[in-house]
Design a protein around this motif. Structure first.
Motif, PDB file in Angstrom:
ATOM      1  N   VAL A   1       0.846  -1.202   0.000  1.00 24.76           N
ATOM      2  CA  VAL A   1       0.000   0.000   0.000  1.00 24.76           C
ATOM      3  C   VAL A   1       0.879   1.249   0.000  1.00 24.76           C
ATOM      4  CG1 VAL A   1      -1.556   1.357   1.463  1.00 24.76           C
ATOM      5  CG2 VAL A   1      -2.067  -1.046   0.983  1.00 24.76           C
ATOM      6  N   ALA A   2       1.925   1.255   0.846  1.00 24.47           N
ATOM      7  CA  ALA A   2       2.783   2.444   0.907  1.00 24.47           C
ATOM      8  C   ALA A   2       3.461   2.678  -0.448  1.00 24.47           C
ATOM      9  CB  ALA A   2       3.828   2.272   2.004  1.00 24.47           C
ATOM     10  N   MET A   3       3.928   1.588  -1.096  1.00 24.66           N
ATOM     11  CA  MET A   3       4.591   1.753  -2.388  1.00 24.66           C
ATOM     12  C   MET A   3       3.600   2.191  -3.468  1.00 24.66           C
ATOM     13  SD  MET A   3       6.969  -1.606  -1.978  1.00 24.66           S
ATOM     14  CE  MET A   3       7.079  -1.996  -3.668  1.00 24.66           C
ATOM     15  N   MET A   4       2.421   1.605  -3.444  1.00 26.56           N
ATOM     16  CA  MET A   4       1.440   1.952  -4.479  1.00 26.56           C
ATOM     17  C   MET A   4       0.953   3.390  -4.297  1.00 26.56           C
ATOM     18  SD  MET A   4      -0.573  -1.666  -4.699  1.00 26.56           S
ATOM     19  CE  MET A   4      -1.749  -1.259  -5.990  1.00 26.56           C
ATOM     20  N   ARG A   5       0.857   3.825  -3.035  1.00 26.49           N
ATOM     21  CA  ARG A   5       0.435   5.222  -2.822  1.00 26.49           C
ATOM     22  C   ARG A   5       1.538   6.185  -3.255  1.00 26.49           C
ATOM     23  NH1 ARG A   5      -3.756   6.888  -0.419  1.00 26.49           N
ATOM     24  NH2 ARG A   5      -2.654   8.497   0.736  1.00 26.49           N
ATOM     25  N   ALA A   6       2.792   5.771  -3.085  1.00 26.43           N
ATOM     26  CA  ALA A   6       3.895   6.617  -3.569  1.00 26.43           C
ATOM     27  C   ALA A   6       3.824   6.721  -5.100  1.00 26.43           C
ATOM     28  CB  ALA A   6       5.237   6.031  -3.130  1.00 26.43           C
ATOM     29  N   LEU A   7       3.560   5.600  -5.769  1.00 27.12           N
ATOM     30  CA  LEU A   7       3.442   5.628  -7.233  1.00 27.12           C
ATOM     31  C   LEU A   7       2.226   6.430  -7.674  1.00 27.12           C
ATOM     32  CD1 LEU A   7       4.420   1.923  -8.013  1.00 27.12           C
ATOM     33  CD2 LEU A   7       5.728   3.980  -8.605  1.00 27.12           C
ATOM     34  N   LYS A   8       1.209   6.396  -6.839  1.00 28.19           N
ATOM     35  CA  LYS A   8      -0.016   7.146  -7.154  1.00 28.19           C
ATOM     36  C   LYS A   8       0.269   8.654  -7.172  1.00 28.19           C
ATOM     37  CE  LYS A   8      -4.714   7.358  -5.667  1.00 28.19           C
ATOM     38  NZ  LYS A   8      -5.524   7.620  -4.515  1.00 28.19           N
ATOM     39  N   ALA A   9       1.068   9.090  -6.184  1.00 26.99           N
ATOM     40  CA  ALA A   9       1.401  10.518  -6.135  1.00 26.99           C
ATOM     41  C   ALA A   9       2.194  10.929  -7.380  1.00 26.99           C
ATOM     42  CB  ALA A   9       2.199  10.816  -4.867  1.00 26.99           C
ATOM     43  N   GLN A  10       2.924   9.981  -7.971  1.00 20.00           N
ATOM     44  CA  GLN A  10       3.679  10.274  -9.207  1.00 20.00           C
ATOM     45  C   GLN A  10       2.836  10.014 -10.453  1.00 20.00           C
ATOM     46  OE1 GLN A  10       6.608  11.610  -8.721  1.00 20.00           O
ATOM     47  NE2 GLN A  10       6.222  11.262  -6.546  1.00 20.00           N
TER      48      GLN A  10
ATOM     49  N   VAL B   1      -9.188   5.335   5.857  1.00 20.22           N
ATOM     50  CA  VAL B   1      -7.850   5.638   6.383  1.00 20.22           C
ATOM     51  C   VAL B   1      -6.851   4.648   5.782  1.00 20.22           C
ATOM     52  CG1 VAL B   1      -6.427   5.712   8.464  1.00 20.22           C
ATOM     53  CG2 VAL B   1      -8.830   6.468   8.553  1.00 20.22           C
ATOM     54  N   PRO B   2      -5.858   5.136   5.022  1.00 21.58           N
ATOM     55  CA  PRO B   2      -4.896   4.211   4.416  1.00 21.58           C
ATOM     56  C   PRO B   2      -3.937   3.620   5.455  1.00 21.58           C
ATOM     57  CG  PRO B   2      -4.656   6.436   3.514  1.00 21.58           C
ATOM     58  CD  PRO B   2      -5.598   6.527   4.650  1.00 21.58           C
ATOM     59  N   LEU B   3      -3.406   2.453   5.130  1.00 20.93           N
ATOM     60  CA  LEU B   3      -2.478   1.778   6.045  1.00 20.93           C
ATOM     61  C   LEU B   3      -1.260   2.636   6.377  1.00 20.93           C
ATOM     62  CD1 LEU B   3      -2.415  -1.865   4.725  1.00 20.93           C
ATOM     63  CD2 LEU B   3      -2.881  -1.128   7.057  1.00 20.93           C
ATOM     64  N   ASP B   4      -0.791   3.423   5.425  1.00 17.49           N
ATOM     65  CA  ASP B   4       0.428   4.185   5.697  1.00 17.49           C
ATOM     66  C   ASP B   4       0.133   5.486   6.447  1.00 17.49           C
ATOM     67  OD1 ASP B   4      -0.810   5.270   3.482  1.00 17.49           O
ATOM     68  OD2 ASP B   4       1.048   5.868   2.511  1.00 17.49           O
ATOM     69  N   TRP B   5      -1.099   5.660   6.917  1.00 21.15           N
ATOM     70  CA  TRP B   5      -1.412   6.809   7.768  1.00 21.15           C
ATOM     71  C   TRP B   5      -1.381   6.429   9.249  1.00 21.15           C
ATOM     72  CZ3 TRP B   5      -5.848  10.534   5.882  1.00 21.15           C
ATOM     73  CH2 TRP B   5      -5.485  11.091   4.646  1.00 21.15           C
ATOM     74  N   THR B   6      -1.139   5.165   9.549  1.00 20.74           N
ATOM     75  CA  THR B   6      -1.156   4.760  10.952  1.00 20.74           C
ATOM     76  C   THR B   6       0.262   4.699  11.500  1.00 20.74           C
ATOM     77  OG1 THR B   6      -1.233   2.457  10.270  1.00 20.74           O
ATOM     78  CG2 THR B   6      -3.327   3.475  10.805  1.00 20.74           C
ATOM     79  N   ASP B   7       0.387   4.749  12.838  1.00 22.87           N
ATOM     80  CA  ASP B   7       1.719   4.810  13.432  1.00 22.87           C
ATOM     81  C   ASP B   7       1.953   3.652  14.395  1.00 22.87           C
ATOM     82  OD1 ASP B   7       0.290   5.330  15.699  1.00 22.87           O
ATOM     83  OD2 ASP B   7       0.852   7.433  15.851  1.00 22.87           O
ATOM     84  N   TYR B   8       3.006   3.771  15.190  1.00 27.18           N
ATOM     85  CA  TYR B   8       3.380   2.704  16.131  1.00 27.18           C
ATOM     86  C   TYR B   8       2.298   2.430  17.161  1.00 27.18           C
ATOM     87  CZ  TYR B   8       4.825   7.159  18.096  1.00 27.18           C
ATOM     88  OH  TYR B   8       4.831   8.469  18.485  1.00 27.18           O
ATOM     89  N   ASN B   9       1.371   3.348  17.380  1.00 29.65           N
ATOM     90  CA  ASN B   9       0.269   3.073  18.314  1.00 29.65           C
ATOM     91  C   ASN B   9      -0.884   2.350  17.626  1.00 29.65           C
ATOM     92  OD1 ASN B   9       1.444   4.341  20.556  1.00 29.65           O
ATOM     93  ND2 ASN B   9       0.865   6.354  19.762  1.00 29.65           N
ATOM     94  N   GLY B  10      -0.769   2.137  16.329  1.00 31.53           N
ATOM     95  CA  GLY B  10      -1.811   1.411  15.593  1.00 31.53           C
ATOM     96  C   GLY B  10      -2.966   2.295  15.145  1.00 31.53           C
TER      97      GLY B  10
ATOM     98  N   GLU C   1      -9.731   8.016  18.651  1.00 38.94           N
ATOM     99  CA  GLU C   1      -8.820   7.258  17.779  1.00 38.94           C
ATOM    100  C   GLU C   1      -9.536   6.780  16.517  1.00 38.94           C
ATOM    101  OE1 GLU C   1      -6.019   4.334  19.664  1.00 38.94           O
ATOM    102  OE2 GLU C   1      -7.606   4.364  21.158  1.00 38.94           O
ATOM    103  N   VAL C   2      -8.761   6.526  15.496  1.00 36.73           N
ATOM    104  CA  VAL C   2      -9.311   5.881  14.295  1.00 36.73           C
ATOM    105  C   VAL C   2      -8.228   5.002  13.687  1.00 36.73           C
ATOM    106  CG1 VAL C   2      -8.805   7.818  12.732  1.00 36.73           C
ATOM    107  CG2 VAL C   2     -10.689   6.249  12.204  1.00 36.73           C
ATOM    108  N   HIS C   3      -8.658   3.875  13.093  1.00 34.10           N
ATOM    109  CA  HIS C   3      -7.704   2.864  12.622  1.00 34.10           C
ATOM    110  C   HIS C   3      -7.736   2.715  11.108  1.00 34.10           C
ATOM    111  CE1 HIS C   3      -8.411   1.865  16.887  1.00 34.10           C
ATOM    112  NE2 HIS C   3      -7.102   1.780  16.859  1.00 34.10           N
ATOM    113  N   ALA C   4      -6.720   2.018  10.585  1.00 28.18           N
ATOM    114  CA  ALA C   4      -6.629   1.801   9.132  1.00 28.18           C
ATOM    115  C   ALA C   4      -7.894   1.129   8.615  1.00 28.18           C
ATOM    116  CB  ALA C   4      -5.423   0.933   8.810  1.00 28.18           C
TER     117      ALA C   4
END
Ligand SMILES: NC(=O)c1ccc[n+]([C@@H]2O[C@H](COP(=O)([O-])OP(=O)(O)OC[C@H]3O[C@@H](n4cnc5c(N)ncnc54)[C@H](O)[C@@H]3O)[C@@H](O)[C@H]2O)c1
Length: 480
Positions: free
Chosen positions: A298-307, A339-348, A395-398
């Motif tokens: 997801v993180a890689m595809m979202r990076a490609l999406k921005a490009q 909420v995309p997976l790459d928007w979440t952090d170490y707290n989940g 809180e909100v989750h992926a």
């Protein structure tokens, strides 16, 4: 009208197809004799729900209905698309197609997930061969867009086009394989690489882990965004592709390549590979590995999406429309997304910076709604944010579906004062208050907006003036 997919075989691949169709709004009817199929599909679905919807920056369609059927005929009867993902054995596939064609609509498409068989082999003995095509996916089917669409001469152009249109509509990238061939296109590469890797292990050159590092630290990253030939074009430098082939082509026939040979898969070699793989990855369960894979993809595809590039460009094309201005008397829906997976952090949960991103997106959409769009900005005017105050309330989750509603507190002259509320369903998650100033992009100083923008903003501000003042507006840090 809701479209219907029948999924025959709900294993690794069938489960992924079921998730993709379902999350794209199709009703899904599953037939699989395995009593565990329902549990397995629900586990795949849980992974898909946390990863796929967040790839879109707008809301996906409402999920379709999922049903399990003990009778194949009942599952396929009303289906527009039938996806066969039963074990890779030709006699099983033939038996399934005979049962399917006795019960399905004649205008339905029957796609086979087969990794190896040619469509003409699948069509042998079929009542209506023209209805069956190969639609070969890649795991995880709910994230990776590529589908190798392989027809045989028995399929007409209209069927191929219809299959392409449907696959595109569910976010896939159908690659039309124009000549049928065993194992299609992509698996032939994978097998070549796999064969060479087996030799490296057998000859004691590298372990499973070292081979994976050699791929993922280097050329794997290049392949994911450009593939083979575009990458080599660059490798040829200014002299280009011809120079590259002249320079490196001859080494293909050097004795180091063993591509023509396959090492014998003796018990010893298989054990060696399995134990190296255990040492490399045994600390994670398969479900954990799937989640790690999905999060990275997801993180890689979202990076490609921005490009707007490669698999990311496919995502942009498939993205549903942004919310429109419907009723300016009410707070205006400006963001609706998962909420995309790459928007979440170490707290989940969603990282604080992403709340600002979502509110920033809400402001951008509101600006478009009042006419401050790309054309206007290109003509030299825009709004800059001067001040922000965010309250993180819950809180909100992926994967969660969030909505931002925007209320105009002031829209006058150069000033635009907005109050955003972020919800998951009825639950208030956060508020964001922003003061924006209209600027001239030439002088970079405050300036009056165009008359059209001032008028539209003024109208909305006037109708929002009768809404109750938002709780928390104007609050400073520490005052909730
Ligand atoms: N695993 C992959 O990476 C991959 C990738 C692309 C394509 N494929 C292809 O997808 C197909 C399925 O592979 P898989 O990996 O999902 O296998 P799998 O073993 O995980 O799943 C097969 C499922 O089919 C069910 N099944 C068996 N007989 C059936 C029948 N008569 N009717 C309905 N269901 C039946 C089984 O119970 C099982 O749940 C194969 O043709 C394979 O080549 C696999």
């Amino acid at each position: 009208m809701t479209q219907i997919a029948a999924i025959l075989g709900g294993g690794v691949i069938g489960g992924g197809w079921a998730a993709r169709f379902l999350l794209m709004g199709w009703d899904v009817r599953v037939f699989d004799p395995d009593p565990e199929a329902e549990r397995k599909i629900n586990e795949v679905l849980a992974n898909a729900r946390r990863s796929l919807p967040g790839l879109s920056d707008t809301a996906m369609p409402d999920e379709g209905r999922l049903s399990f059927h003990a009778d194949l005929a009942e599952a396929v009867g009303p289906a527009d698309w039938i996806q066969e993902s039963v074990p890779e054995r030709l006699e099983i596939k033939h038996k399934v197609f005979a049962q399917v064609q006795a019960a399905c609509r004649e205008d339905a498409i029957i796609g086979s997930s087969t990794s190896g068989f040619k469509p003409s082999e699948l069509q042998e003995g079929a009542a209506r061969p023209a209805q069956i095509v190969v639609t070969h996916p890649f795991n995880p089917v709910y994230l990776l867009p590529l589908i190798e669409l392989v027809p045989s001469p028995a399929n007409d152009a209209a069927t191929v086009q219809k299959a392409k249109d449907i696959l595109t509509s569910i976010g896939c990238f159908p690659l039309h394989v124009r000549k049928e061939i065993d194992a299609h296109i992509a698996d032939r590469f994978l097998e070549a690489v796999w064969r060479e890797a087996l030799w490296l292990i057998k000859d004691g050159i590298a372990t499973t882990e070292e081979i994976d590092e050699a791929i993922r630290m280097g050329f794997g990253l290049r392949w994911a965004q450009m593939g083979l030939f575009e990458t080599y074009r660059i490798a040829g430098g200014e002299a280009g592709m011809k120079h590259f082939i002249e320079q490196f082509g001859p080494c293909l026939s050097w004795p180091w390549t063993k591509l023509m040979d396959v090492p014998e898969l003796t018990d010893e070699l298989v054990d060696q590979i399995a134990s190296q793989s255990d040492a490399q990855s045994g600390k994670h369960s398969i479900r954990e590995l799937e989640r790690i894979r999905d999060t990275n993809l997801v993180a890689m595809m979202r990076a490609l999406k921005a490009q707007d590039w490669g698999a990311g460009a496919v995502l942009n094309r498939a993205q549903p429309a942004k919310p429109e201005l419907e009723d300016s008397a009410l707070p205006i829906v400006t963001v609706q997304r998962a909420v995309p997976l790459d928007w979440t952090d170490y707290n989940g949960h969603m990282n604080e910076a992403r709340y600002l991103q979502a509110f920033g997106d809400a402001t951008d959409r509101f600006m478009e709604m009042i006419g401050c769009d790309g054309d206007y900005i290109a003509s030299g005017g825009s709004y800059f944010t001067a001040e922000t105050h965010i309250r993180h309330l819950d809180e909100v989750h992926a994967g969660a579906s969030i909505r931002v509603e925007t209320q105009v507190l002031l829209g006058q002259g150069k000033k635009m004062h907005l109050f955003h509320r972020m919800y998951e369903g009825g639950r208030l998650l956060a508020t964001g208050e922003h003061m924006l100033i209209h600027v001239s992009l030439e002088t970079r100083r405050a300036s009056e907006p165009s008359v059209a923008i001032a008028t539209k903003l003024g109208e909305i501000a006037a109708s929002h003036a009768s809404l109750p003042a938002p709780e928390g507006a104007g609050a400073a840090i520490g005052k909730r």
